[in-house]
Design an enzyme around this catalytic site. Structure first.
Site, PDB file in Angstrom:
ATOM      1  N   ASN A  18       0.923  -1.094   0.071  1.00 37.31           N
ATOM      2  CA  ASN A  18      -0.056  -0.093   0.058  1.00 37.31           C
ATOM      3  C   ASN A  18       0.970   1.263   0.019  1.00 37.31           C
ATOM      4  O   ASN A  18       1.481   1.523   1.081  1.00 37.31           O
ATOM      5  CB  ASN A  18      -0.893  -0.083   1.209  1.00 37.31           C
ATOM      6  CG  ASN A  18      -1.782   1.252   1.565  1.00 37.31           C
ATOM      7  OD1 ASN A  18      -1.795   2.302   0.390  1.00 37.31           O
ATOM      8  ND2 ASN A  18      -2.520   1.168   2.551  1.00 37.31           N
ATOM      9  N   TRP A  19       1.035   1.936  -1.252  1.00 38.49           N
ATOM     10  CA  TRP A  19       2.041   2.997  -1.161  1.00 38.49           C
ATOM     11  C   TRP A  19       1.292   4.158  -0.529  1.00 38.49           C
ATOM     12  O   TRP A  19       1.987   5.464  -0.378  1.00 38.49           O
ATOM     13  CB  TRP A  19       2.037   3.320  -2.545  1.00 38.49           C
ATOM     14  CG  TRP A  19       3.308   2.407  -3.540  1.00 38.49           C
ATOM     15  CD1 TRP A  19       3.922   1.496  -2.675  1.00 38.49           C
ATOM     16  CD2 TRP A  19       3.292   2.467  -4.742  1.00 38.49           C
ATOM     17  NE1 TRP A  19       4.563   0.907  -3.801  1.00 38.49           N
ATOM     18  CE2 TRP A  19       4.529   1.215  -4.976  1.00 38.49           C
ATOM     19  CE3 TRP A  19       2.918   2.932  -6.009  1.00 38.49           C
ATOM     20  CZ2 TRP A  19       5.008   1.183  -6.107  1.00 38.49           C
ATOM     21  CZ3 TRP A  19       3.502   2.899  -7.292  1.00 38.49           C
ATOM     22  CH2 TRP A  19       4.431   1.795  -7.189  1.00 38.49           C
ATOM     23  N   LYS A  20       0.079   4.190  -0.356  1.00 35.38           N
ATOM     24  CA  LYS A  20      -0.454   5.422   0.319  1.00 35.38           C
ATOM     25  C   LYS A  20      -0.180   6.816  -0.521  1.00 35.38           C
ATOM     26  O   LYS A  20      -0.296   6.526  -1.740  1.00 35.38           O
ATOM     27  CB  LYS A  20      -0.184   5.721   1.653  1.00 35.38           C
ATOM     28  CG  LYS A  20      -0.434   4.476   2.542  1.00 35.38           C
ATOM     29  CD  LYS A  20      -0.210   4.722   4.062  1.00 35.38           C
ATOM     30  CE  LYS A  20      -0.360   3.561   4.747  1.00 35.38           C
ATOM     31  NZ  LYS A  20      -0.488   3.470   6.272  1.00 35.38           N
ATOM     32  N   HIS A 103      -9.668   1.296   5.138  1.00 37.54           N
ATOM     33  CA  HIS A 103      -8.349   1.229   5.576  1.00 37.54           C
ATOM     34  C   HIS A 103      -8.614   2.379   6.775  1.00 37.54           C
ATOM     35  O   HIS A 103      -9.530   3.280   6.714  1.00 37.54           O
ATOM     36  CB  HIS A 103      -7.205   1.994   4.743  1.00 37.54           C
ATOM     37  CG  HIS A 103      -5.943   1.903   5.294  1.00 37.54           C
ATOM     38  ND1 HIS A 103      -5.532   2.989   6.155  1.00 37.54           N
ATOM     39  CD2 HIS A 103      -4.825   0.897   5.120  1.00 37.54           C
ATOM     40  CE1 HIS A 103      -4.529   2.583   6.537  1.00 37.54           C
ATOM     41  NE2 HIS A 103      -3.897   1.331   6.131  1.00 37.54           N
ATOM     42  N   GLU A 173      -5.854  -5.074  10.761  1.00 37.23           N
ATOM     43  CA  GLU A 173      -4.829  -4.294  11.042  1.00 37.23           C
ATOM     44  C   GLU A 173      -5.419  -3.609  12.248  1.00 37.23           C
ATOM     45  O   GLU A 173      -6.014  -2.485  12.419  1.00 37.23           O
ATOM     46  CB  GLU A 173      -4.782  -3.125   9.827  1.00 37.23           C
ATOM     47  CG  GLU A 173      -4.473  -3.692   8.516  1.00 37.23           C
ATOM     48  CD  GLU A 173      -3.830  -2.741   7.343  1.00 37.23           C
ATOM     49  OE1 GLU A 173      -2.729  -2.914   7.214  1.00 37.23           O
ATOM     50  OE2 GLU A 173      -4.451  -1.641   7.224  1.00 37.23           O
ATOM     51  N   GLY A 179       1.951   2.522  10.785  1.00 42.79           N
ATOM     52  CA  GLY A 179       2.642   3.613  10.956  1.00 42.79           C
ATOM     53  C   GLY A 179       3.531   3.610  12.322  1.00 42.79           C
ATOM     54  O   GLY A 179       4.053   4.684  12.660  1.00 42.79           O
ATOM     55  N   SER A 217       3.202  -2.030  10.460  1.00 46.77           N
ATOM     56  CA  SER A 217       4.758  -2.163  10.712  1.00 46.77           C
ATOM     57  C   SER A 217       5.195  -3.311  10.540  1.00 46.77           C
ATOM     58  O   SER A 217       6.032  -3.876  11.106  1.00 46.77           O
ATOM     59  CB  SER A 217       4.922  -1.427  12.254  1.00 46.77           C
ATOM     60  OG  SER A 217       4.125  -0.401  12.425  1.00 46.77           O
ATOM     61  N   GLY A 238       2.509  -1.149   4.441  1.00 40.42           N
ATOM     62  CA  GLY A 238       2.835   0.100   3.982  1.00 40.42           C
ATOM     63  C   GLY A 238       3.978   0.751   3.738  1.00 40.42           C
ATOM     64  O   GLY A 238       4.619   0.366   2.488  1.00 40.42           O
TER      65      GLY A 238
HETATM   66  P1  PGA Z   1       2.753   0.402   7.692  1.00 36.76           P
HETATM   67  O1  PGA Z   1       1.274   0.619   6.989  1.00 36.76           O
HETATM   68  O2  PGA Z   1       3.196  -0.793   7.308  1.00 36.76           O
HETATM   69  O3  PGA Z   1       3.611   1.479   7.288  1.00 36.76           O
HETATM   70  O4  PGA Z   1       2.725   0.293   9.261  1.00 36.76           O
HETATM   71  C1  PGA Z   1       0.484  -0.562   7.138  1.00 36.76           C
HETATM   72  C2  PGA Z   1      -0.899  -0.061   6.289  1.00 36.76           C
HETATM   73  O5  PGA Z   1      -1.418   1.038   6.627  1.00 36.76           O
HETATM   74  O6  PGA Z   1      -1.546  -0.829   5.697  1.00 36.76           O
END
Ligand code: PGA
Length: 254
Positions: A18-20, A103, A173, A179, A217, A238
């Site tokens: 997930n590149w956001k 999400h 999640e 994050g 994470s 992410g």
């Molecule tokens: P992260 O994000 O791996 O940076 O914690 C995961 C997500 O939001 O799907």
């Protein structure tokens, strides 16, 4: 005569990046694909999709990325006057096969379980696999969070038939692990994965659970345990997916 091997084929792990909003230009996308192709192991045991910002989906397709095309959100609307929305049919037309729905970052921006369920319906109708995100925001010692978690799962799949839920992927999640510095321990993911399976089978009457991923994470250092000791069918990643080398190290652990 040589004996034929009868071992069942290994089930592929599902790895979703997930590149956001952390990739900023087409040039960066192309560079990502070049490095990914160089670093991805020749043989691996994962089905890999990248959920890119909508605007870069055609770039990712044109760069011939060996990853499956994914999106980060979808409109609940099919057509009409809805400024700014991207419909499931548009995504499907661009080659998208997976879409993240609900999400926690979208839920924090006001998306309700009801809206999530409508988006799941829209994605399924367009032949796109929904990756339905669920997870508690915090935990209490009395275990009240499990009731809320169950309510979120049921609300996010409200009105979706058993046979359609079977076509979905659920991403567990926990919001506090997204994050963050640390992922959950594999055994904690394991108990939540079992809980989700229990809800799917006992409450929603599915014959078998749909795939369940863990997200929050995940980095190469923790990927192996989270893939093989957590009971999950894969990972939603992410930050580490923005760096193709980190993502391919995670794929190598599958
Ligand atoms: P992260 O994000 O791996 O940076 O914690 C995961 C997500 O939001 O799907």
């Amino acid at each position: 005569m040589k004996e034929k091997k009868t071992a069942a084929p290994k089930v592929k792990k599902i790895i979703i990046g997930n590149w956001k909003t952390n990739i900023f230009s087409s040039k960066e996308v192309t560079k990502w694909v070049t490095t990914y192709k160089k670093s991805v192991p020749k043989r691996h045991n994962a089905l890999v999709a990248i959920c890119s910002p909508s605007i870069f989906i055609p770039t990712l397709a044109a760069a011939k990325s060996p990853t499956i095309l994914g999106a980060q959100d979808v409109s609940a609307f099919v057509e009409g006057s809805h400024t700014g929305e991207v419909t499931a049919a548009m995504l499907s037309g661009a080659g998208v096969k997976f879409v993240i729905i609900g999400h926690s970052e979208r839920r924090a921006a006001g998306e309700s379980d009801d809206m999530v369920a409508q988006k799941v319906r829209a994605a399924l109708d367009a032949g796109i696999t929904p990756i339905v995100c669920v997870g508690e925001t915090s935990r209490d010692h009395g275990g009240m969070y499990l009731g809320l978690f169950k309510k979120q799962i049921l609300g996010s799949l409200n009105g979706i038939s058993k046979s359609d839920i079977a076509k979905c992927i659920i991403a567990y999640e926990p919001v506090y692990a997204i994050g963050a510095k640390k992922a959950l321990e594999p055994q904690d993911v394991h108990s939540m994965t079992l809980y989700i399976k229990k809800v799917l089978i006992e409450t929603l009457n599915l014959a078998a659970p749909c795939p369940i991923l863990y997200g929050g994470s995940v980095f190469p250092e923790t990927a192996h345990g989270l893939l093989h000791e957590s009971g999950s069918d894969g990972l939603l990643i992410g930050r580490a997916s923005v760096d193709p080398k980190q993502l391919t190290a995670i794929i190598a652990a599958a």
